[in-house]
Scaffold this active site. Structure first.
Site, PDB file in Angstrom:
ATOM      1  N   ASP A 175       0.824  -1.219   0.000  1.00  0.00           N
ATOM      2  CA  ASP A 175       0.000   0.000   0.000  1.00  0.00           C
ATOM      3  C   ASP A 175       0.857   1.267   0.000  1.00  0.00           C
ATOM      4  OD1 ASP A 175      -1.937  -1.902   0.227  1.00  0.00           O
ATOM      5  OD2 ASP A 175      -2.659  -1.298   2.191  1.00  0.00           O
ATOM      6  N   ASP A 196      -0.445  -4.276  -3.892  1.00  0.00           N
ATOM      7  CA  ASP A 196      -1.429  -3.192  -4.025  1.00  0.00           C
ATOM      8  C   ASP A 196      -0.777  -1.834  -3.803  1.00  0.00           C
ATOM      9  OD1 ASP A 196      -3.249  -5.327  -4.225  1.00  0.00           O
ATOM     10  OD2 ASP A 196      -3.609  -5.303  -2.073  1.00  0.00           O
TER      11      ASP A 196
END
Length: 352
Positions: A175, A196
């Site tokens: 992230d 991600d």
């Protein structure tokens, strides 16, 4: 933000945008005081109040957050502020509050101006740099979260409208960039992570950026969150470069209507042959919008691509190929060319 974990050895790629900030900053300063309140349409975008941050003590402040706190609430949008961060490693967590729009935060070079913190697990609380104010610009700065591979660790969270980033280096593992909400523009940036590492529900255009995956096996570059077919959010990657080690998917859906498009981009063999992943939910195959347009390189071969991704036609791609995708023509602005000293009450009292 991802559910799977990876354990490869973290490394920061030897990649920097060596772009020196215009030296005219020093010669363009005037001694004018802050302008009076005015409407947004009357802002002089060519002129900004200059605040210097320098660890050596030769600036107005020695920490970035101190410089931000010195700026008065500016909700009438009457004044630009330019925070010039001199070379150094600044170990602090920085927040730009919502009541302080029209701030530019600029390093000298991304290769020698670092904002670093180490915090993890909470996606909203871990960011090294958080933006809540609109009309924010960041230039030539490296932003790192050095928490490691143990969980979510956001380097940059952008939770406001109209934010632009130029020549920045943004690195973490999971992230890395929480592209949270609003319209955003990233140009000539280097973004690194494994899981991600570009995620969120914003509408963003990434132009000529370098995306580097650290995932050893089946990571994901994007996790875009779009919850309905009418929502205008999505990520466009235009003329970008994808590299890394191991393998990675181009994206997987955080929201059922996730929308991501790569155009005119180079894919190294780090991109998995399937291209995209439905995150364990086959129903999303009918609702996501995942497209590729005139991409090239060994990872761009679509022979084994998932059938629910799109090879866009010229007509389908048009909407994703310009700044109109983020309404950028209405709010992107050039760097100021003239500077004013900050009022005395804004400057560090210890500075003569």
């Amino acid at each position: 933000m991802g559910l799977y974990k990876t354990k490869s050895k973290r490394s920061i790629a030897n990649y920097h945008h060596i772009i020196i900030i215009n030296i005219f900053i020093l010669s363009s300063i005037t001694s004018s005081s802050m302008a009076s309140s005015s409407s947004p349409s009357s802002i002089d975008f060519s002129t900004a109040i200059l605040i210097r941050v320098d660890q050596s003590g030769k600036g107005d402040f020695s920490k970035i957050q101190e410089a931000i706190e010195s700026i008065p609430p500016n909700l009438n949008n009457s004044q630009l502020y330019f925070i010039w961060v001199k070379p150094g490693i600044y170990r602090e967590k920085v927040v730009i509050p919502a009541e302080k729009p029209y701030i530019t935060l600029s390093g000298t070079q991304a290769s020698n101006t670092f904002l670093i913190w180490s915090d993890g697990e909470d996606i909203l609380e871990s960011p090294t740099l958080t933006i809540f104010a609109s009309d924010f610009v960041c230039r030539f700065l490296t932003i790192q979260n050095k928490f490691g591979t143990a969980g979510r660790a956001v380097a940059l969270r952008v939770a406001a409208d109209k934010a632009a980033f130029y020549g920045c280096v943004i690195t973490s593992y999971q992230d890395t960039l929480l592209d949270d909400n609003g319209n955003h523009y990233f140009k000539n940036c280097y973004i690194e992570g494994a899981t991600d590492f570009i995620c969120g529900s914003a509408s963003s255009l990434y132009e000529r950026c370098h995306l580097h995956s650290l995932s050893p096996n089946n990571g994901s570059i994007t996790a875009q969150m779009r919850t309905s077919a009418t929502e205008k959010s999505g990520f466009t990657f235009l003329g970008c470069k994808l590299t890394g080690s191991g393998s990675t998917f181009l994206g997987r859906p955080w929201g059922a209507y996730s929308r991501v498009v790569f155009a005119y981009s180079f894919f190294s063999n780090v991109v998995a042959p399937q291209g995209w992943n439905q995150w364990g939910d086959s129903t999303k195959e009918n609702t996501v919008y995942y497209g590729e347009y005139k991409c090239y390189g060994p990872g761009a071969d679509r022979e084994q691509r998932v059938e629910w991704s799109k090879q866009l036609s010229d007509e389908e791609a048009t909407v994703f190929l310009s700044k109109d995708f983020i309404g950028g023509k209405d709010w992107l602005r050039p760097a100021p060319s003239h500077f004013k000293n900050a009022p005395k009450q804004t400057q560090n009292k210890e500075i003569n």
